[in-house]
Motif scaffolding. Structure first.
Motif, PDB file in Angstrom:
ATOM      1  N   LEU A 101      -3.870   2.133  -3.878  1.00 50.95           N
ATOM      2  CA  LEU A 101      -2.884   1.551  -2.975  1.00 50.95           C
ATOM      3  C   LEU A 101      -2.163   0.362  -3.621  1.00 50.95           C
ATOM      4  O   LEU A 101      -0.982   0.125  -3.358  1.00 50.95           O
ATOM      5  CB  LEU A 101      -3.574   1.108  -1.683  1.00 50.95           C
ATOM      6  CG  LEU A 101      -2.688   0.654  -0.526  1.00 50.95           C
ATOM      7  CD1 LEU A 101      -1.789   1.792  -0.059  1.00 50.95           C
ATOM      8  CD2 LEU A 101      -3.549   0.147   0.631  1.00 50.95           C
ATOM      9  N   LEU A 102      -2.864  -0.376  -4.478  1.00 54.00           N
ATOM     10  CA  LEU A 102      -2.268  -1.546  -5.121  1.00 54.00           C
ATOM     11  C   LEU A 102      -1.041  -1.199  -5.954  1.00 54.00           C
ATOM     12  O   LEU A 102      -0.145  -2.030  -6.132  1.00 54.00           O
ATOM     13  CB  LEU A 102      -3.305  -2.228  -6.023  1.00 54.00           C
ATOM     14  CG  LEU A 102      -4.398  -3.060  -5.350  1.00 54.00           C
ATOM     15  CD1 LEU A 102      -5.386  -3.543  -6.397  1.00 54.00           C
ATOM     16  CD2 LEU A 102      -3.793  -4.238  -4.588  1.00 54.00           C
ATOM     17  N   PHE A 103      -1.004   0.023  -6.475  1.00 53.75           N
ATOM     18  CA  PHE A 103       0.041   0.364  -7.437  1.00 53.75           C
ATOM     19  C   PHE A 103       1.038   1.377  -6.894  1.00 53.75           C
ATOM     20  O   PHE A 103       1.744   2.037  -7.650  1.00 53.75           O
ATOM     21  CB  PHE A 103      -0.610   0.887  -8.722  1.00 53.75           C
ATOM     22  CG  PHE A 103      -1.458  -0.145  -9.414  1.00 53.75           C
ATOM     23  CD1 PHE A 103      -0.871  -1.126 -10.187  1.00 53.75           C
ATOM     24  CD2 PHE A 103      -2.831  -0.141  -9.249  1.00 53.75           C
ATOM     25  CE1 PHE A 103      -1.653  -2.089 -10.809  1.00 53.75           C
ATOM     26  CE2 PHE A 103      -3.618  -1.096  -9.867  1.00 53.75           C
ATOM     27  CZ  PHE A 103      -3.033  -2.086 -10.647  1.00 53.75           C
ATOM     28  N   ILE A 104       1.120   1.484  -5.576  1.00 55.61           N
ATOM     29  CA  ILE A 104       2.108   2.374  -4.973  1.00 55.61           C
ATOM     30  C   ILE A 104       3.521   1.822  -5.150  1.00 55.61           C
ATOM     31  O   ILE A 104       4.460   2.564  -5.445  1.00 55.61           O
ATOM     32  CB  ILE A 104       1.788   2.603  -3.477  1.00 55.61           C
ATOM     33  CG1 ILE A 104       0.573   3.522  -3.336  1.00 55.61           C
ATOM     34  CG2 ILE A 104       2.994   3.195  -2.754  1.00 55.61           C
ATOM     35  CD1 ILE A 104       0.159   3.755  -1.907  1.00 55.61           C
ATOM     36  N   ARG A 105       3.687   0.518  -4.969  1.00 49.66           N
ATOM     37  CA  ARG A 105       5.022  -0.068  -5.078  1.00 49.66           C
ATOM     38  C   ARG A 105       5.511  -0.048  -6.519  1.00 49.66           C
ATOM     39  O   ARG A 105       4.766  -0.406  -7.440  1.00 49.66           O
ATOM     40  CB  ARG A 105       5.011  -1.516  -4.572  1.00 49.66           C
ATOM     41  CG  ARG A 105       4.822  -1.678  -3.079  1.00 49.66           C
ATOM     42  CD  ARG A 105       4.953  -3.113  -2.656  1.00 49.66           C
ATOM     43  NE  ARG A 105       3.924  -3.965  -3.238  1.00 49.66           N
ATOM     44  CZ  ARG A 105       4.124  -4.773  -4.271  1.00 49.66           C
ATOM     45  NH1 ARG A 105       5.327  -4.868  -4.817  1.00 49.66           N
ATOM     46  NH2 ARG A 105       3.139  -5.504  -4.745  1.00 49.66           N
ATOM     47  N   PRO A 106       6.782   0.362  -6.742  1.00 46.34           N
ATOM     48  CA  PRO A 106       7.340   0.343  -8.104  1.00 46.34           C
ATOM     49  C   PRO A 106       7.283  -1.066  -8.688  1.00 46.34           C
ATOM     50  O   PRO A 106       7.608  -2.047  -8.022  1.00 46.34           O
ATOM     51  CB  PRO A 106       8.794   0.793  -7.898  1.00 46.34           C
ATOM     52  CG  PRO A 106       8.774   1.584  -6.632  1.00 46.34           C
ATOM     53  CD  PRO A 106       7.740   0.921  -5.756  1.00 46.34           C
ATOM     54  N   GLY A 107       6.831  -1.176  -9.922  1.00 50.82           N
ATOM     55  CA  GLY A 107       6.764  -2.469 -10.584  1.00 50.82           C
ATOM     56  C   GLY A 107       5.492  -3.239 -10.346  1.00 50.82           C
ATOM     57  O   GLY A 107       5.310  -4.316 -10.939  1.00 50.82           O
ATOM     58  N   ALA A 108       4.610  -2.738  -9.476  1.00 49.69           N
ATOM     59  CA  ALA A 108       3.347  -3.436  -9.231  1.00 49.69           C
ATOM     60  C   ALA A 108       2.557  -3.527 -10.535  1.00 49.69           C
ATOM     61  O   ALA A 108       2.535  -2.600 -11.337  1.00 49.69           O
ATOM     62  CB  ALA A 108       2.537  -2.696  -8.169  1.00 49.69           C
ATOM     63  N   GLY A 109       1.905  -4.675 -10.736  1.00 48.02           N
ATOM     64  CA  GLY A 109       1.146  -4.863 -11.968  1.00 48.02           C
ATOM     65  C   GLY A 109       2.009  -4.797 -13.212  1.00 48.02           C
ATOM     66  O   GLY A 109       1.545  -4.370 -14.272  1.00 48.02           O
ATOM     67  N   GLN A 110       3.282  -5.211 -13.081  1.00 39.84           N
ATOM     68  CA  GLN A 110       4.246  -5.198 -14.190  1.00 39.84           C
ATOM     69  C   GLN A 110       4.462  -3.795 -14.738  1.00 39.84           C
ATOM     70  O   GLN A 110       4.875  -3.620 -15.880  1.00 39.84           O
ATOM     71  CB  GLN A 110       3.806  -6.160 -15.286  1.00 39.84           C
ATOM     72  CG  GLN A 110       3.723  -7.612 -14.825  1.00 39.84           C
ATOM     73  CD  GLN A 110       3.329  -8.553 -15.941  1.00 39.84           C
ATOM     74  OE1 GLN A 110       2.638  -8.171 -16.871  1.00 39.84           O
ATOM     75  NE2 GLN A 110       3.764  -9.798 -15.828  1.00 39.84           N
ATOM     76  N   GLY A 111       4.179  -2.789 -13.911  1.00 42.52           N
ATOM     77  CA  GLY A 111       4.449  -1.415 -14.305  1.00 42.52           C
ATOM     78  C   GLY A 111       3.427  -0.786 -15.220  1.00 42.52           C
ATOM     79  O   GLY A 111       3.611   0.348 -15.664  1.00 42.52           O
TER      80      GLY A 111
END
Length: 216
Positions: free
Chosen positions: A51-61
């Motif tokens: 869930l943490l990485f669903i958004r584009p660019g999360a975690g600097q990609g």
């Protein structure tokens, strides 16, 4: 992703007791994945980490959540001549957009693993460029899965990229002899029945946004 990287996805489903590769939490045998865009590989993930990485660019990609959508384009058709232009020696192939190269990359499964096709990108675009699925394909995390049997139309389905690695693993596990054998053919038929059941058609003039959370 290179052919060498793809070999790691040809193993059996994860054994009980496997843990999330980000936080270490125990994982069930059926779980979600992340694409590590720096290493061009997949990582097993628990629901919160996915869930943490669903958004584009999360975690600097660095990591991208693999979506869970299956789509077909009712207005798109491929015939035997189209398939021959692709020069794929078997009736299966998958294409994903490599964000580092900014182009479609094609692989086909075989008993030895995944093999990269060396056909020029212009041919891929000529054959697949006029389906809306190509336009909405999420780089690195989704693929176009093509299936062709002689005498029937070629099917083209947008799927999560880890499904393609599952297909490669199934072929390595079950394939025997020249034609694969009855067990391999039955397994592939069951696999594509599952894909067909999960897939939904694109509505006319609709370009749906991806939903990595699982709701297409």
């Amino acid at each position: 992703m290179t052919a060498d990287v793809l070999k790691q996805f040809t193993r059996r489903p994860p054994p009980p007791g496997e843990r999330c590769e980000l936080c270490g939490e125990p994982l069930p045998s059926e779980h979600r994945h992340l694409v590590d865009t720096a290493r061009r590989s997949l990582k097993c993930a628990c629901p919160p980490c996915h869930l943490l990485f669903i958004r584009p660019g999360a975690g600097q990609g660095r990591f991208r959540a693999v979506p869970d959508r299956y789509l077909t384009d009712p207005g798109f058709a491929l015939d035997a001549s189209d398939w021959n232009r692709l020069q794929i020696p078997v009736g299966l192939a998958f294409f994903f957009r490599n964000s580092a190269l900014d182009r479609l990359t094609a692989f086909y499964p075989s008993p030895a693993g995944a093999t990269e096709s060396e056909l020029d990108p212009e041919t891929w675009d000529a054959v697949l460029g006029h389906t809306r699925l190509t336009g909405i394909l999420e780089p690195d995390v989704e693929a176009l899965l093509l299936h062709y049997e002689r005498g029937t139309p070629v099917t083209c389905t947008l799927v999560p990229v880890d499904v393609c690695y599952e297909l490669v693993g199934r072929m390595r596990l079950h394939w025997k002899g020249f034609d694969g054998g009855a067990e391999a053919r039955a397994d592939l038929a069951e696999f594509f029945r599952r894909i067909e059941t999960a897939a939904r058609p694109l509505a006319p003039d609709t370009d749906p946004a991806p939903d990595p959370g699982g709701n297409a």
